[in-house]
Design a protein around this motif. Sequence first.
Motif, PDB file in Angstrom:
ATOM      1  N   ALA A  69       0.846  -1.213   0.000  1.00  0.00           N
ATOM      2  CA  ALA A  69       0.000   0.000   0.000  1.00  0.00           C
ATOM      3  C   ALA A  69       0.875   1.255   0.000  1.00  0.00           C
ATOM      4  O   ALA A  69       0.573   2.237  -0.690  1.00  0.00           O
ATOM      5  N   PHE A  70       1.979   1.216   0.750  1.00  0.00           N
ATOM      6  CA  PHE A  70       2.939   2.325   0.791  1.00  0.00           C
ATOM      7  C   PHE A  70       3.472   2.606  -0.623  1.00  0.00           C
ATOM      8  O   PHE A  70       3.506   3.742  -1.086  1.00  0.00           O
ATOM      9  N   MET A  71       3.886   1.533  -1.312  1.00  0.00           N
ATOM     10  CA  MET A  71       4.440   1.703  -2.657  1.00  0.00           C
ATOM     11  C   MET A  71       3.409   2.311  -3.602  1.00  0.00           C
ATOM     12  O   MET A  71       3.736   3.172  -4.417  1.00  0.00           O
ATOM     13  N   GLN A  73       0.891   4.266  -2.767  1.00  0.00           N
ATOM     14  CA  GLN A  73       0.722   5.693  -2.435  1.00  0.00           C
ATOM     15  C   GLN A  73       1.884   6.511  -2.993  1.00  0.00           C
ATOM     16  O   GLN A  73       1.678   7.559  -3.603  1.00  0.00           O
ATOM     17  N   GLU A  74       3.114   6.038  -2.784  1.00  0.00           N
ATOM     18  CA  GLU A  74       4.280   6.815  -3.223  1.00  0.00           C
ATOM     19  C   GLU A  74       4.314   6.969  -4.755  1.00  0.00           C
ATOM     20  O   GLU A  74       4.708   8.012  -5.266  1.00  0.00           O
ATOM     21  N   ALA A  75       3.881   5.916  -5.462  1.00  0.00           N
ATOM     22  CA  ALA A  75       3.851   6.006  -6.924  1.00  0.00           C
ATOM     23  C   ALA A  75       2.857   7.083  -7.360  1.00  0.00           C
ATOM     24  O   ALA A  75       3.139   7.876  -8.269  1.00  0.00           O
ATOM     25  N   GLY A 142      14.157   9.434   5.809  1.00  0.00           N
ATOM     26  CA  GLY A 142      13.486  10.407   4.930  1.00  0.00           C
ATOM     27  C   GLY A 142      12.002  10.507   5.260  1.00  0.00           C
ATOM     28  O   GLY A 142      11.432  11.604   5.313  1.00  0.00           O
ATOM     29  N   GLU A 143      11.387   9.359   5.525  1.00  0.00           N
ATOM     30  CA  GLU A 143       9.947   9.327   5.841  1.00  0.00           C
ATOM     31  C   GLU A 143       9.657   9.997   7.183  1.00  0.00           C
ATOM     32  O   GLU A 143       8.564  10.508   7.404  1.00  0.00           O
ATOM     33  N   HIS A 144      10.645   9.979   8.086  1.00  0.00           N
ATOM     34  CA  HIS A 144      10.487  10.697   9.360  1.00  0.00           C
ATOM     35  C   HIS A 144      10.290  12.187   9.057  1.00  0.00           C
ATOM     36  O   HIS A 144       9.427  12.846   9.635  1.00  0.00           O
ATOM     37  N   PHE A 145      11.058  12.695   8.091  1.00  0.00           N
ATOM     38  CA  PHE A 145      10.932  14.116   7.742  1.00  0.00           C
ATOM     39  C   PHE A 145       9.677  14.398   6.911  1.00  0.00           C
ATOM     40  O   PHE A 145       9.061  15.444   7.086  1.00  0.00           O
ATOM     41  N   THR A 146       9.292  13.483   6.010  1.00  0.00           N
ATOM     42  CA  THR A 146       8.060  13.755   5.245  1.00  0.00           C
ATOM     43  C   THR A 146       6.863  13.769   6.189  1.00  0.00           C
ATOM     44  O   THR A 146       5.906  14.510   5.973  1.00  0.00           O
ATOM     45  N   CYS A 147       6.932  12.987   7.277  1.00  0.00           N
ATOM     46  CA  CYS A 147       5.861  13.020   8.281  1.00  0.00           C
ATOM     47  C   CYS A 147       5.855  14.372   9.003  1.00  0.00           C
ATOM     48  O   CYS A 147       4.800  14.993   9.178  1.00  0.00           O
ATOM     49  N   GLU A 178      -1.121  11.763   3.466  1.00  0.00           N
ATOM     50  CA  GLU A 178      -0.781  10.348   3.226  1.00  0.00           C
ATOM     51  C   GLU A 178       0.596  10.016   3.797  1.00  0.00           C
ATOM     52  O   GLU A 178       0.843   8.883   4.211  1.00  0.00           O
ATOM     53  N   GLU A 179       1.497  11.014   3.854  1.00  0.00           N
ATOM     54  CA  GLU A 179       2.785  10.785   4.525  1.00  0.00           C
ATOM     55  C   GLU A 179       2.565  10.504   6.013  1.00  0.00           C
ATOM     56  O   GLU A 179       3.226   9.644   6.599  1.00  0.00           O
ATOM     57  N   VAL A 180       1.625  11.263   6.607  1.00  0.00           N
ATOM     58  CA  VAL A 180       1.281  11.022   8.012  1.00  0.00           C
ATOM     59  C   VAL A 180       0.641   9.633   8.148  1.00  0.00           C
ATOM     60  O   VAL A 180       0.969   8.856   9.050  1.00  0.00           O
ATOM     61  N   GLU A 181      -0.244   9.308   7.227  1.00  0.00           N
ATOM     62  CA  GLU A 181      -0.952   8.026   7.288  1.00  0.00           C
ATOM     63  C   GLU A 181       0.021   6.835   7.229  1.00  0.00           C
ATOM     64  O   GLU A 181      -0.115   5.883   7.996  1.00  0.00           O
ATOM     65  N   HIS A 182       1.031   6.906   6.352  1.00  0.00           N
ATOM     66  CA  HIS A 182       1.918   5.725   6.206  1.00  0.00           C
ATOM     67  C   HIS A 182       3.266   5.918   6.923  1.00  0.00           C
ATOM     68  O   HIS A 182       4.241   5.230   6.605  1.00  0.00           O
ATOM     69  N   ARG A 183       3.303   6.824   7.913  1.00  0.00           N
ATOM     70  CA  ARG A 183       4.572   7.220   8.545  1.00  0.00           C
ATOM     71  C   ARG A 183       5.328   6.082   9.219  1.00  0.00           C
ATOM     72  O   ARG A 183       6.537   6.182   9.408  1.00  0.00           O
TER      73      ARG A 183
HETATM   74 FE   LIG Z   1       6.129   8.603   2.206  1.00  0.00          FE
END
Ligand SMILES: [Fe+2]
Length: 289
Positions: A69-71, A73-75, A142-147, A178-183
Motif C-alpha cells: 500500500a505504501f508503494m 501511495q508513493e507512486a 526520509g519518511e520521518h521528515f516527510t511526516c 498520506e505521509e502522516v498516514e503511512h509514517r
Molecule cells: Fe512517504
Amino acid sequence: MTRHAIKPRKVAFDWSRTKPQWIANEPFVSHLTNSTHILLPIAEAWFCQVFKEALPHVTDDGLRDEVIAFMRQEAIHGGAHKPLIEHFLSHGMDIRDGVAKTQRLIDFLFGDPARIFGLLPARGKRLARWWLGTRVGVIAAGEHFTCILGRFILENREIDALDHDAVMMDLLRWHGAEEVEHRAVALELYQHLTGAPLTNRLLVMGFVVPLLTWYWIESTRYLMAQDPDLAEKPGFFAEWRKAAGRNLIPSARTLLGGSWRFLRPGYNPANEADTAIALDYLAASPAVR
Ligand SMILES: [Fe+2]
Ligand SMILES: [Fe+2]
C-alpha cells in the motif's frame, strides 16, 4: 499504534490557473515548496524500487500488505507532482535540467551496487543484504521528515491567511496527509529487515540530514534563479529565518530536533502526528473527491 489499513487514493489536479509563485508576494516560500516537484517524483520512484527489492524478505503478512500500500501511495504521489515540471515550462520556467541532475544524483548515491557485491563471492550476499537494509534505513529517515513536513502543512493556518493557490495547497496537504498516514511503514520494514541498530540509524541519519539540507538550499536557489518573474533573487538563510518566524515554513529547530527523536531508543512514529487529522483532510480534499 493500532493498525490502520493504508489506502492509495486516486487524485486529479487542475493546474491551469496555478503560477510558480503560488503564494502571492512570497517567492521564497513558493519555491522552497516547489522543490518537492523536482525531488519527490524521483525519490519516491526510488523508494518503490528499493521496497520492491525488499518485499521477498518480508515474512510478516500484515507488514507485506502495508509495504505494498505504501508503494502504491508513493507512486501516485510522484505522479501527481511530475506534471508541474511541464506546467512551469508553460510559465517560462525551465527546470528540466534540475530534474536530470537530481536523477543522476540519486542514481549515483543509491544505485544498486549488487552487481559489484555479486562479484565478491561469499561476502557479496552479506554486503548486498546490508546495502538493502541500509537503503531502507535511509528511506525510514526520509519518511520521518516527510511526516514532520506533512504534519506541518496540515496544521498550518498562516499560509491559509495569505493569497495562495488552493490547488497547490491541496496537493501539499493531500500528500502530507498520506505521509502522516503511512509514517510507520518504512521504519517497521527497516526494523523487520535489520533490527534498526543504533549504529546504522546514526549512519543513515548522519547521511540524510546534511544531504537533505544541502539539496533543499540548492534546489530553492535554483528554482528562484530560473523564475523569470523574480528580478531580485533573495538570499536563502535570511529568507528562511523570516519565513520560519512567521510560521510559513518549519524552523531549523523543528527539523533538526526531529532528527534526534529518530535516534532515541523509544522512537515511535505513532507519536509524531495524529492519523485522525490526516484522514479528516483526506475525506475533504478536493483532489481526492
Ligand atoms: Fe512517504
Ligand atoms: Fe509521498
